[in-house]
Scaffold this motif. Structure first.
Motif, short mmCIF file in Angstrom:
data_model
loop_
_atom_site.label_atom_id
_atom_site.label_comp_id
_atom_site.label_asym_id
_atom_site.label_seq_id
_atom_site.Cartn_x
_atom_site.Cartn_y
_atom_site.Cartn_z
N ALA A 3 -5.93 2.83 -4.58
CA ALA A 3 -5.70 1.53 -4.00
C ALA A 3 -4.51 0.86 -4.76
CB ALA A 3 -6.74 0.88 -4.96
N GLU A 4 -3.59 1.29 -5.70
CA GLU A 4 -2.48 0.99 -6.17
C GLU A 4 -1.23 0.71 -4.92
OE1 GLU A 4 -5.22 1.58 -9.36
OE2 GLU A 4 -4.27 3.16 -7.98
N VAL A 5 -1.28 2.00 -4.18
CA VAL A 5 -0.16 2.15 -3.18
C VAL A 5 -0.37 1.22 -2.08
CG1 VAL A 5 0.55 3.67 -1.31
CG2 VAL A 5 0.33 4.68 -3.57
N HIS A 6 -1.81 1.05 -1.75
CA HIS A 6 -2.20 0.00 -0.50
C HIS A 6 -1.84 -1.25 -0.87
CE1 HIS A 6 -3.75 3.22 2.22
NE2 HIS A 6 -4.52 3.49 1.45
N GLU A 7 -2.21 -1.74 -2.13
CA GLU A 7 -2.09 -2.93 -2.65
C GLU A 7 -0.52 -3.22 -2.89
OE1 GLU A 7 -2.29 -5.67 -6.88
OE2 GLU A 7 -3.46 -4.08 -6.64
N LEU A 8 0.35 -2.54 -3.19
CA LEU A 8 1.77 -2.72 -3.35
C LEU A 8 2.37 -2.93 -1.67
CD1 LEU A 8 4.25 -2.71 -5.16
CD2 LEU A 8 4.70 -0.32 -5.11
N LEU A 9 1.74 -2.09 -1.05
CA LEU A 9 2.40 -2.22 0.56
C LEU A 9 1.77 -3.55 0.85
CD1 LEU A 9 1.41 1.44 1.78
CD2 LEU A 9 3.76 0.40 1.75
N ALA A 10 0.73 -3.86 0.62
CA ALA A 10 0.28 -5.26 1.27
C ALA A 10 1.11 -6.47 0.68
CB ALA A 10 -1.30 -5.44 0.62
N ARG A 11 1.47 -6.39 -0.69
CA ARG A 11 2.29 -7.37 -1.45
C ARG A 11 3.84 -7.39 -0.71
NH1 ARG A 11 1.64 -8.25 -7.63
NH2 ARG A 11 -0.62 -7.76 -7.85
N ALA A 12 4.14 -6.23 -0.36
CA ALA A 12 5.44 -6.12 0.35
C ALA A 12 5.49 -6.70 1.84
CB ALA A 12 5.98 -4.64 0.43
N LEU A 13 4.44 -6.34 2.57
CA LEU A 13 4.09 -7.05 3.92
C LEU A 13 3.96 -8.64 3.97
CD1 LEU A 13 1.77 -4.03 4.97
CD2 LEU A 13 3.96 -4.64 6.11
N GLU A 14 3.34 -8.90 2.63
CA GLU A 14 3.14 -10.45 2.68
C GLU A 14 4.16 -11.17 2.63
OE1 GLU A 14 -0.93 -12.40 1.28
OE2 GLU A 14 -0.57 -10.73 -0.10
N ASP A 15 5.11 -10.61 1.59
CA ASP A 15 6.46 -11.12 1.41
C ASP A 15 7.30 -11.21 2.69
OD1 ASP A 15 5.85 -11.56 -1.22
OD2 ASP A 15 7.17 -9.71 -2.24
N ALA A 16 7.24 -10.14 3.51
CA ALA A 16 7.90 -10.12 4.74
C ALA A 16 7.13 -10.85 5.99
CB ALA A 16 7.96 -8.59 5.42
N GLY A 17 6.12 -11.69 5.61
CA GLY A 17 5.40 -12.39 6.54
C GLY A 17 4.63 -11.77 7.41
N ARG A 18 4.18 -10.35 7.20
CA ARG A 18 3.50 -9.76 8.18
C ARG A 18 2.04 -9.38 7.43
NH1 ARG A 18 7.37 -4.34 8.10
NH2 ARG A 18 5.55 -3.56 9.10
N ASN A 19 1.20 -10.91 7.65
CA ASN A 19 -0.09 -10.77 7.08
C ASN A 19 -0.85 -10.18 7.63
OD1 ASN A 19 -1.19 -13.02 4.86
ND2 ASN A 19 -2.52 -12.92 6.76
#
Length: 366
Positions: free
Chosen positions: A194-210
């Motif tokens: 879950a931690e890997v997926h969450e970290l990827l999600a945060r990075a994607l949100e920062d990049a505007g890839r919601n």
């Protein structure tokens, strides 16, 4: 006769205590809270019943009430690391990480176990003390190199340090960025989590890839389905992506479980507003600003909501509090209308003038 009455009273209290403990363990939190309240009232000089009451309130998601009870017994429980940990957690859950730091530091000083240290590191990270967060997460990952949560925290700390350094034109940003990449590589090398997926999600949100972030958070939840924090992140990502129906459905469950989360109350209220359920939005937005008056986005939406319902007098203070957010003149425009409806002619004129000024500035930056 007095001794007999005292013994009977003590027997009653023991029975209440046993009932409270059984209810808490069974997840019957309201019953446990009632019993512990009874014990705290019967034994006002004892801090134990209030501590147990706070535990039950925390389990029920009533964090402000838990905090009130804990703050009242600081002196009596000063040597108890579990007390300081629980106090810090309440501040964390009420989105006040800076206030969580001191009690969590005390908990770690008294009993430096991994759980206490992780929560302290997380409080440092959430409050912007990135170097301290990095230090704590590094200590934990040295001892537990397979800890996905700690590697995630370390990567987030290093990325934040890197961002700050780049913003300030400093060199340490590049070094922190490289270290963050190493932490990410170590995290990615672990089994899927879950931690890997969450970290990827945060990075994607920062990049505007919601939309991609939403997919990652759904994957995270499949691996940790009972975690409300992840459900809140998913609901927030859906809200950012304007998927208001699904977001509102999730937030409805979350605010029921943890009613003292100002951010969830605000986002739920905003979803309802955007779905046209304006009257239903009001109590959630009011709850949000009651819990956290400094949540200016909630103040702005509450003001707009009350204004739409024709309650200009009630809308006014919320719109005024939200003014620091106004970069394009929209809030000043709403204020001008409210002032006008309330017969405040000069205030309306000044607000409209400021609206036009901010509007021009916003256009010039496009």
């Amino acid at each position: 006769m007095l001794a007999t009455l005292t013994l009977l009273a003590m027997d009653d209290l023991v029975a209440v205590s046993s009932r409270a403990k059984a209810a808490l363990l069974a997840g019957r939190y309201d019953e446990a809270i009632g019993a512990y309240q009874q014990l705290a009232k019967a034994l006002p000089q004892e801090s134990g019943p209030r501590l147990n009451l706070a535990v039950a309130l925390d389990a029920a998601g009533r964090h402000r009430e838990a905090l009130t009870n804990l703050e009242a017994i600081r002196t009596a429980q000063a040597a108890n690391p579990g007390f300081w940990y629980l106090l810090g957690i309440q501040y964390q859950k009420l989105q006040q990480p800076a206030k969580a730091v001191e009690p969590l530091e005390r908990a770690c000083k008294l009993q430096p176990n991994e759980q206490f240290r992780f929560e302290l590191a997380d409080a440092y990270l959430a409050s912007g003390a990135y170097e301290k967060a990095r230090t704590e997460f590094e200590r934990i990952t040295r001892e537990r190199p397979d800890s996905a949560k700690s590697l995630q925290g370390l990567a987030l700390s290093l990325l934040a340090i890197s961002r700050e350094a780049h913003r300030n034109g400093g060199d340490p940003g590049r070094a922190s960025s490289r270290l963050a990449e190493k932490a990410l590589d170590r995290l990615a090398a672990l089994p899927p989590s879950a931690e890997v997926h969450e970290l990827l999600a945060r990075a994607l949100e920062d990049a505007g890839r919601n939309e991609e972030a939403v997919t990652q958070l759904r994957d995270a939840l499949r691996m940790a389905p009972g975690e409300n924090r992840l459900r809140g992140l998913l609901a927030g990502a859906l809200w950012h992506g304007r998927h208001y129906d699904e977001a509102a459905s999730t937030f409805a469950e979350l605010v029921k479980a943890e009613p003292d989360r100002a951010d969830w109350q605000y986002q739920f209220g905003d979803c309802l507003f955007n779905l046209g359920k304006v009257e239903e939005a009001v109590p959630h937005l009011q709850k949000a600003v009651e819990i956290n008056p400094g949540l200016l986005t909630a103040q702005a939406v509450l003001g707009r909501t009350l204004m739409q319902l024709g309650n200009d007098k009630a809308a006014l203070p919320h719109l005024e509090k939200a003014l620091p957010l106004d970069t394009d003149g929209a809030i000043h425009y709403q204020l001008a209308r409210v002032y006008g409806n309330l017969g405040k002619t000069e205030e309306a004129r000044l607000a409209m003038a400021r609206h036009l000024e901010l509007q021009e500035k916003a256009k010039s930056k496009q």
